[in-house]
Design an enzyme around this catalytic site. Structure first.
Site, PDB file in Angstrom:
ATOM      1  CB  CYS A  74       5.551  22.374  71.780  1.00  0.00           C
ATOM      2  SG  CYS A  74       4.695  22.696  73.294  1.00  0.00           S
ATOM      3  CG  ASP A  75       8.047  19.345  70.136  1.00  0.00           C
ATOM      4  OD1 ASP A  75       8.691  20.233  69.886  1.00  0.00           O
ATOM      5  OD2 ASP A  75       7.514  18.683  70.986  1.00  0.00           O
ATOM      6  CB  CYS A  89       3.891  19.417  73.355  1.00  0.00           C
ATOM      7  SG  CYS A  89       3.185  20.816  72.879  1.00  0.00           S
TER       8      CYS A  89
END
Ligand code: NAP
Length: 354
Positions: free
Chosen positions: A174-175, A171
């Site tokens: 997300c990261d 992701c």
């Protein structure tokens, strides 16, 4: 083996499940949430309690949690036995596991009951519906919300598993902005819209992005593919497959070993601080055994425009299990809320709930 009878059962414990539970509990429906079982099988398939967010680190884009030191808030909001996942806080904002614990606690605070078990089988052919747990219990439910999410697909390489959360992710949103990736080369695996989108997103942080695809052309839509090809920071490597993630304990990921899909004897090494898998997601719908209408990709179909109704009256769906497009924590929480309101109105209309 036990048998119980419920008004509303929610299956799943990601943002959709907890948001549905909070709304349903506040509507005095006393929801029962099956949050999933803690088993090695679930760990390997990415279906442990608390969903995909529990597999990420900092969450910077969930509204209401800006950068800041949350230590005192987390300590006061969560019971001690649920704080083991709390990172030492120094002003970095909330993490995925913390956000999920907070959502879970919020649902409990209004009377949600939780079972740490999986629903392995359902019978939606007649009401009350019957749900069968891994522990061989049976639950009858007047109304069900399915919020079982989707699991990112992984290649299944041992080195990929070894470096998850230390440079390997599924992701980018997300990261991707984590400090460990800043101004470093990164690798994205896949050739679809997600891979191109992730690669493009990562150019904001990376020194360069290597897009690794197994075939000779991208599956992504033309406009997205064009965008990747025109982006100077993206280099596309066709006919290439990830053979091994390279790294060490101190730094995490340091590079990748690639193999040509035309000539397997041709192997190359690239430096990289991050490896992002974008080879598709699989919705967690197998346990439904065909009892709800699914799309060709096995996502649950919403039968009414902007409503969470499924093909079975009294069964609703929320979150990524019915969404192969947005797939964000906040959109999942939003549809979780919608499903609880839909369920409440349905139960009221059916004369089951005043
Ligand atoms: P996808 O379209 O199924 O693409 C998956 C990619 O991963 C394909 O290129 C596939 O290769 C590759 N792949 C699959 N298994 C692999 C393996 N074992 N090893 C190496 N490569 C592997 O999935 P997606 O990109 O997540 O997109 C899902 C849906 O969401 C699509 O309908 C897409 O259009 C949509 N979406 C839209 C947007 C947007 O419009 N902004 C953004 C994201 C997603 P092959 O090509 O060889 O099969």
């Amino acid at each position: 083996m036990s048998k119980s009878s419920e008004t509303l059962v929610i299956i799943g414990s990601g943002p959709a499940g907890w948001s549905a539970a909070t709304y349903a509990a506040r509507a005095q429906l006393r929801p029962l949430v099956f949050e999933g079982a803690i088993t090695e099988e679930n760990r390997m398939s990415g279906t442990l309690p608390l969903g995909q967010l529990a597999l990420t680190s900092e969450v910077e884009n969930y509204a209401g949690f800006p950068h800041g030191n949350l230590s005192e808030f987390l300590s006061s909001a969560l019971p001690e036995n649920r704080r083991s996942m709390m990172a030492p806080h120094a002003g970095e904002g909330v993490t995925g596991p913390e956000l999920m614990e907070l959502m879970r606690q919020q649902a409990i605070n209004f009377g949600t009951r939780i079972v740490t078990d999986d629903i392995l089988k359902v019978d939606f052919s007649k009401r009350p519906f019957t749900l069968y747990t891994r522990s061989k219990d049976t639950v009858e439910a007047q109304c069900v919300i399915v919020a079982t999410g989707a699991s990112a697909n992984w290649l299944g390489l041992p080195s990929e598993e070894a470096y998850k959360n230390r440079g390997v992710s599924a992701c980018a949103v997300c990261d991707g902005a984590l400090p460990r990736f800043r101004n470093k080369p990164m690798v994205v695996i896949g050739g679809g819209d997600s891979a191109v989108e992730e690669a493009t997103y990562l150019t904001k942080f990376a020194s360069m992005v290597h897009l690794i695809h197994r075939r000779d052309s991208l599956r992504a839509s033309k406009i997205m593919a064009q965008r990747a090809q025109n982006e100077p920071k993206i280099t596309i490597h066709f006919h290439s497959a990830l053979e091994e993630v390279l790294g060490n304990d101190a730094l995490g990921v340091t590079g990748v070993k690639l193999q040509s899909t035309i000539d397997p004897s041709r192997v190359s090494i690239l430096d990289a601080a991050g490896v992002f898998l974008a080879i598709g997601h699989t919705p967690n719908t197998a346990f439904l055994d065909g009892q709800l209408d699914l799309t060709a990709k096995k996502y649950i179909v919403w039968k009414k425009h902007f409503r969470t109704d499924t093909s079975v009256d009294g069964v609703f769906a929320a979150g990524d299990v019915a969404d192969d497009y947005y797939r964000q924590a906040i959109s999942a929480a939003g549809t979780g809320c919608m499903s609880a309101l839909d369920a409440e109105r349905w139960l009221s209309h059916a004369g089951i709930h005043a």
